[in-house]
Design a protein around this motif. Structure first.
Motif, PDB file in Angstrom:
ATOM      1  N   GLY A 123      33.384  44.726  42.478  1.00  0.00           N
ATOM      2  CA  GLY A 123      34.793  44.651  42.111  1.00  0.00           C
ATOM      3  C   GLY A 123      35.630  43.997  43.191  1.00  0.00           C
ATOM      4  O   GLY A 123      36.508  43.175  42.910  1.00  0.00           O
ATOM      5  N   TRP A 130      37.756  40.623  42.914  1.00  0.00           N
ATOM      6  CA  TRP A 130      39.182  40.731  43.189  1.00  0.00           C
ATOM      7  C   TRP A 130      39.625  39.678  44.209  1.00  0.00           C
ATOM      8  O   TRP A 130      40.704  39.120  44.105  1.00  0.00           O
ATOM      9  CB  TRP A 130      39.461  42.140  43.705  1.00  0.00           C
ATOM     10  N   VAL A 172      45.817  36.905  45.872  1.00  0.00           N
ATOM     11  CA  VAL A 172      45.384  38.010  46.733  1.00  0.00           C
ATOM     12  C   VAL A 172      46.551  38.644  47.493  1.00  0.00           C
ATOM     13  O   VAL A 172      46.660  39.872  47.520  1.00  0.00           O
ATOM     14  CB  VAL A 172      44.246  37.558  47.674  1.00  0.00           C
ATOM     15  N   ARG A 175      48.355  40.912  45.165  1.00  0.00           N
ATOM     16  CA  ARG A 175      47.546  42.089  44.841  1.00  0.00           C
ATOM     17  C   ARG A 175      47.567  43.095  45.980  1.00  0.00           C
ATOM     18  O   ARG A 175      47.650  44.303  45.749  1.00  0.00           O
ATOM     19  CB  ARG A 175      46.114  41.673  44.541  1.00  0.00           C
TER      20      ARG A 175
END
Length: 139
Positions: A19, A23, A31, A34
């Motif tokens: 994951g 991601w 990024v 996030r």
């Protein structure tokens, strides 16, 4: 049992790595956004959720009789979780005026119905605990 725990931990770490890789590599330009989103989630948890839970727990201990505490605390926790999930639907967050099918249900009424069931179950549980406590006191 130890082997099963090690296997589960290894599987969990492998999935976590998979994951995290996705991601970081899927749309790498996103990024920083996030990371900011995760940081905001951690800050909201630590500075909003935890103080509210601790305050609710302290108030419950202070004002609720011992036989009723566990059902009341459980109902408060479930009510908070259900309300947090339902709130965007209840307030219509993201609703588009020209698309009435986006939020077709009465979510406020649904939330109240779920909360009524939760508190009814907590009430029944509390009655059972009070009866059991009275039986122990007067054998």
């Amino acid at each position: 049992m130890r082997a099963a725990r090690i296997a589960l931990a290894a599987a969990g770490l492998a999935l976590l790595g998979y994951g995290l890789h996705g991601w970081l590599t899927e749309q790498p330009g996103e990024v920083p956004g996030r990371i900011a989103f995760l940081a905001a989630g951690v800050a909201a948890h630590d500075f909003v959720v935890v103080p509210l839970v601790l305050t609710a727990g302290a108030l419950t201990v202070r004002f609720v009789p011992p036989a009723l505490r566990i059902p009341v605390q459980a109902a408060l926790a479930v009510s908070a979780a259900v309300s947090a999930v339902a709130l965007p639907f209840v307030i219509g967050a993201g609703r588009i005026a020209d698309n009435p099918s986006a939020f077709p249900l009465a979510y406020g009424r649904g939330l109240l119905s779920v909360l009524a069931v939760v508190w009814l179950a907590a009430g029944l549980w509390a009655v059972q605990r009070v009866r059991r406590a009275r039986r122990r006191e007067h054998p």
